[in-house]
Design a protein around this motif. Structure first.
Motif, PDB file in Angstrom:
ATOM      1  N   HIS A  16       0.818  -1.218   0.000  1.00 55.37           N
ATOM      2  CA  HIS A  16       0.000   0.000   0.000  1.00 55.37           C
ATOM      3  C   HIS A  16       0.849   1.263   0.000  1.00 55.37           C
ATOM      4  N   SER A  17       2.116   1.173   0.399  1.00 59.11           N
ATOM      5  CA  SER A  17       2.942   2.370   0.541  1.00 59.11           C
ATOM      6  C   SER A  17       4.124   2.423  -0.416  1.00 59.11           C
ATOM      7  N   ARG A  18       4.515   1.304  -0.952  1.00 60.00           N
ATOM      8  CA  ARG A  18       5.744   1.258  -1.742  1.00 60.00           C
ATOM      9  C   ARG A  18       5.459   1.153  -3.232  1.00 60.00           C
ATOM     10  N   ALA A  19       6.187   1.949  -3.999  1.00 60.02           N
ATOM     11  CA  ALA A  19       6.160   1.877  -5.457  1.00 60.02           C
ATOM     12  C   ALA A  19       7.599   1.731  -5.925  1.00 60.02           C
ATOM     13  N   ASP A  20       7.881   0.640  -6.638  1.00 60.00           N
ATOM     14  CA  ASP A  20       9.202   0.426  -7.221  1.00 60.00           C
ATOM     15  C   ASP A  20       9.136   0.929  -8.650  1.00 60.00           C
ATOM     16  N   ILE A  21       9.807   2.041  -8.890  1.00 57.00           N
ATOM     17  CA  ILE A  21       9.622   2.828 -10.106  1.00 57.00           C
ATOM     18  C   ILE A  21      10.802   2.651 -11.050  1.00 57.00           C
ATOM     19  N   SER A  22      10.488   2.529 -12.330  1.00 59.21           N
ATOM     20  CA  SER A  22      11.497   2.480 -13.383  1.00 59.21           C
ATOM     21  C   SER A  22      11.343   3.713 -14.263  1.00 59.21           C
ATOM     22  N   VAL A  23      12.461   4.394 -14.473  1.00 59.16           N
ATOM     23  CA  VAL A  23      12.531   5.551 -15.363  1.00 59.16           C
ATOM     24  C   VAL A  23      13.758   5.328 -16.237  1.00 59.16           C
ATOM     25  N   ARG A  24      13.569   5.231 -17.541  1.00 55.35           N
ATOM     26  CA  ARG A  24      14.642   4.852 -18.464  1.00 55.35           C
ATOM     27  C   ARG A  24      15.262   3.547 -17.955  1.00 55.35           C
ATOM     28  N   ASP A  25      16.563   3.523 -17.685  1.00 59.48           N
ATOM     29  CA  ASP A  25      17.207   2.319 -17.168  1.00 59.48           C
ATOM     30  C   ASP A  25      17.511   2.429 -15.672  1.00 59.48           C
ATOM     31  N   LEU A  26      16.812   3.333 -15.000  1.00 59.41           N
ATOM     32  CA  LEU A  26      17.020   3.583 -13.574  1.00 59.41           C
ATOM     33  C   LEU A  26      15.860   3.015 -12.767  1.00 59.41           C
ATOM     34  N   HIS A  27      16.159   2.654 -11.522  1.00 59.64           N
ATOM     35  CA  HIS A  27      15.129   2.107 -10.640  1.00 59.64           C
ATOM     36  C   HIS A  27      15.234   2.790  -9.278  1.00 59.64           C
ATOM     37  N   MET A  28      14.087   3.079  -8.688  1.00 61.87           N
ATOM     38  CA  MET A  28      14.057   3.696  -7.370  1.00 61.87           C
ATOM     39  C   MET A  28      12.768   3.306  -6.670  1.00 61.87           C
ATOM     40  N   ALA A  29      12.762   3.495  -5.374  1.00 58.51           N
ATOM     41  CA  ALA A  29      11.560   3.214  -4.597  1.00 58.51           C
ATOM     42  C   ALA A  29      11.039   4.502  -3.982  1.00 58.51           C
TER      43      ALA A  29
END
Length: 147
Positions: A16-29
């Protein structure tokens, strides 16, 4: 000349709180702290918005300085924000949740105070994140100063 580009990102959201995000070839939470039921795997969405403003101020600041022929050196950028939590707590709909942002930009280069003000004026014209906050009704106050 291309004037509009499509920006893309995607995420898987394992809780409910975490989103594992991809932008281009980068990943972040993006996540909430443990005291709000998250896993603290990354900054909150609101923290991320403020961090984006810092990043944008840095990038656009250096572009503007270069176009003006001003050496600003490296920047240190600090933000303090008054945030109205009534919306995120579902207590009340809020039109302007980021009430005010005070941003202090400290430049360690040889630029004079007057030159830093010239850069600041240009950054106000071109920084998309600053424009986003201002258009939303946030009082954004940015001060540029010498280290």
């Amino acid at each position: 000349m291309i004037t509009t580009v499509k920006l893309r990102s995607s995420a898987t959201c394992p809780s409910h709180s975490r989103a594992d995000i991809s932008v281009r070839d980068l990943h972040m939470a993006i996540d909430e702290p443990t005291e709000r039921g998250g896993t603290n795997a990354g900054p909150t969405p609101t923290d991320t918005a403020l961090a984006a403003l810092i990043g944008c101020t840095n990038v656009i600041g250096h572009k503007c300085a270069k176009s003006l022929g001003i050496d600003i050196g490296q920047l240190k950028i600090d933000i303090a924000c008054d945030f109205d939590r009534r919306g995120v707590t579902l207590a009340q709909e809020i039109d302007v949740p980021f009430v005010s942002i005070v941003q202090t930009v400290t430049a360690d280069g040889p630029a004079s105070a007057a030159e830093l003000q010239a850069v600041a004026t240009e950054v106000d014209k071109y920084c998309p994140l600053s424009k986003l906050f201002v258009a939303a009704g946030t009082n954004v106050e940015t001060t540029w100063k010498k280290a």
